[in-house]
Design a protein around this motif. Sequence first.
Motif, mmCIF file in Angstrom:
data_model
loop_
_atom_site.group_PDB
_atom_site.id
_atom_site.type_symbol
_atom_site.label_atom_id
_atom_site.label_comp_id
_atom_site.label_asym_id
_atom_site.label_seq_id
_atom_site.Cartn_x
_atom_site.Cartn_y
_atom_site.Cartn_z
ATOM 1 N N PHE A 226 0.829 -1.205 0.000
ATOM 2 C CA PHE A 226 0.000 0.000 0.000
ATOM 3 C C PHE A 226 0.864 1.257 0.000
ATOM 4 N N ASP A 227 0.331 2.306 -0.597
ATOM 5 C CA ASP A 227 0.890 3.653 -0.460
ATOM 6 C C ASP A 227 -0.288 4.556 -0.140
ATOM 7 N N THR A 228 -0.373 4.985 1.119
ATOM 8 C CA THR A 228 -1.523 5.776 1.557
ATOM 9 C C THR A 228 -1.277 7.284 1.469
ATOM 10 N N TYR A 229 -0.189 7.666 0.812
ATOM 11 C CA TYR A 229 0.203 9.082 0.732
ATOM 12 C C TYR A 229 -0.933 9.975 0.220
ATOM 13 N N ARG A 230 -1.685 9.527 -0.751
ATOM 14 C CA ARG A 230 -2.726 10.346 -1.369
ATOM 15 C C ARG A 230 -4.070 10.279 -0.646
ATOM 16 N N LEU A 231 -4.165 9.456 0.388
ATOM 17 C CA LEU A 231 -5.410 9.383 1.149
ATOM 18 C C LEU A 231 -5.478 10.523 2.160
ATOM 19 N N THR A 232 -6.677 10.942 2.474
ATOM 20 C CA THR A 232 -6.835 12.021 3.461
ATOM 21 C C THR A 232 -6.896 11.492 4.882
ATOM 22 N N GLY A 233 -7.013 10.181 5.021
ATOM 23 C CA GLY A 233 -7.048 9.609 6.356
ATOM 24 C C GLY A 233 -7.697 8.244 6.363
ATOM 25 N N THR A 234 -8.001 7.792 7.563
ATOM 26 C CA THR A 234 -8.574 6.472 7.780
ATOM 27 C C THR A 234 -9.887 6.284 7.043
ATOM 28 N N ASP A 235 -10.730 7.313 7.009
ATOM 29 C CA ASP A 235 -12.031 7.184 6.352
ATOM 30 C C ASP A 235 -11.885 6.794 4.884
ATOM 31 N N ASP A 236 -10.919 7.369 4.183
ATOM 32 C CA ASP A 236 -10.675 6.997 2.780
ATOM 33 C C ASP A 236 -10.291 5.526 2.667
ATOM 34 N N PHE A 237 -9.416 5.080 3.551
ATOM 35 C CA PHE A 237 -8.943 3.689 3.546
ATOM 36 C C PHE A 237 -10.107 2.731 3.774
ATOM 37 N N LEU A 238 -10.923 3.037 4.765
ATOM 38 C CA LEU A 238 -12.056 2.177 5.091
ATOM 39 C C LEU A 238 -13.129 2.218 4.010
ATOM 40 N N ALA A 239 -13.411 3.390 3.473
ATOM 41 C CA ALA A 239 -14.440 3.525 2.433
ATOM 42 C C ALA A 239 -14.095 2.722 1.186
ATOM 43 N N ALA A 240 -12.816 2.594 0.902
ATOM 44 C CA ALA A 240 -12.372 1.811 -0.249
ATOM 45 C C ALA A 240 -12.312 0.309 0.067
ATOM 46 N N GLY A 241 -12.577 -0.068 1.304
ATOM 47 C CA GLY A 241 -12.550 -1.474 1.699
ATOM 48 C C GLY A 241 -11.151 -2.052 1.801
ATOM 49 N N LEU A 242 -10.151 -1.196 1.900
ATOM 50 C CA LEU A 242 -8.767 -1.664 1.908
ATOM 51 C C LEU A 242 -8.395 -2.417 3.181
ATOM 52 N N ASP A 243 -9.128 -2.170 4.260
ATOM 53 C CA ASP A 243 -8.861 -2.879 5.513
ATOM 54 C C ASP A 243 -9.109 -4.379 5.377
ATOM 55 N N GLU A 244 -9.873 -4.791 4.367
ATOM 56 C CA GLU A 244 -10.126 -6.216 4.146
ATOM 57 C C GLU A 244 -8.838 -6.977 3.824
ATOM 58 N N TYR A 245 -7.838 -6.274 3.292
ATOM 59 C CA TYR A 245 -6.566 -6.922 3.010
ATOM 60 C C TYR A 245 -5.898 -7.446 4.273
ATOM 61 N N ILE B 86 -0.754 7.878 8.175
ATOM 62 C CA ILE B 86 -2.032 8.429 7.711
ATOM 63 C C ILE B 86 -3.205 7.582 8.206
ATOM 64 N N ILE B 87 -2.960 6.288 8.422
ATOM 65 C CA ILE B 87 -4.032 5.396 8.895
ATOM 66 C C ILE B 87 -3.657 4.752 10.237
ATOM 67 N N GLU B 88 -2.814 5.399 10.977
ATOM 68 C CA GLU B 88 -2.283 4.891 12.248
ATOM 69 C C GLU B 88 -3.359 4.326 13.165
ATOM 70 N N ASP B 89 -4.504 4.986 13.247
ATOM 71 C CA ASP B 89 -5.528 4.608 14.218
ATOM 72 C C ASP B 89 -6.220 3.281 13.919
ATOM 73 N N ILE B 90 -6.010 2.694 12.732
ATOM 74 C CA ILE B 90 -6.644 1.400 12.452
ATOM 75 C C ILE B 90 -5.635 0.270 12.264
ATOM 76 N N LEU B 91 -4.369 0.556 12.443
ATOM 77 C CA LEU B 91 -3.360 -0.495 12.289
ATOM 78 C C LEU B 91 -3.465 -1.492 13.447
ATOM 79 N N PRO B 92 -3.295 -2.771 13.153
ATOM 80 C CA PRO B 92 -3.340 -3.767 14.228
ATOM 81 C C PRO B 92 -2.286 -3.480 15.302
ATOM 82 N N GLU B 93 -2.585 -3.884 16.505
ATOM 83 C CA GLU B 93 -1.701 -3.632 17.647
ATOM 84 C C GLU B 93 -0.307 -4.240 17.462
#
Length: 149
Positions: A83-102, A116-123
């Motif tokens: 992944f390259d999340t540089y162009r995302l505005t944050g977690t909402d973009d990542f989740l809206a695209a369903g990328l967390d399913e990976y 950019i998506i720190e708050d949803i990364l696994p522990e």
Amino acid sequence: MAERLEITSNSAEETMELGKKLGKILLPGDVVALDGDLGAGKTVITRGITEGLGLISEDVCSPTFTIVNEYVEPSDKTPLFHFDTYRLTGTDDFLAAGLDEYFYRGGVCVIEWSSIIEDILPEDTVRIVIRGNGDSRQIEITDPKGRLC
């Protein structure tokens, strides 16, 4: 117990070798968070991880515009999702695209610009920070699963 390792890399080749070593210890379901300066070697270390997993690494490039690239050849190896999340505005973009399913597809996920998506990364995310560019880089790796030694 979490392990922390600090390494100085003096070339792209050394950074690639470090990635290969990491790729050999990563397991399906692992997430690797990459952060650091522009041009510091995030994609180089990802290329090494890909090779360490036994996958074809020649075509590994930063998925800046596609957000995610899948590396699954040869098919009997653990896939890598880059992944390259540089162009995302944050977690909402990542989740809206369903990328967390990976995270649940049985591969290794490597995420450039992961802050950019720190708050949803696994522990138990492996965190890598690369500072510097050109030939010399400081690389700091933190592995909550304690597999670095």
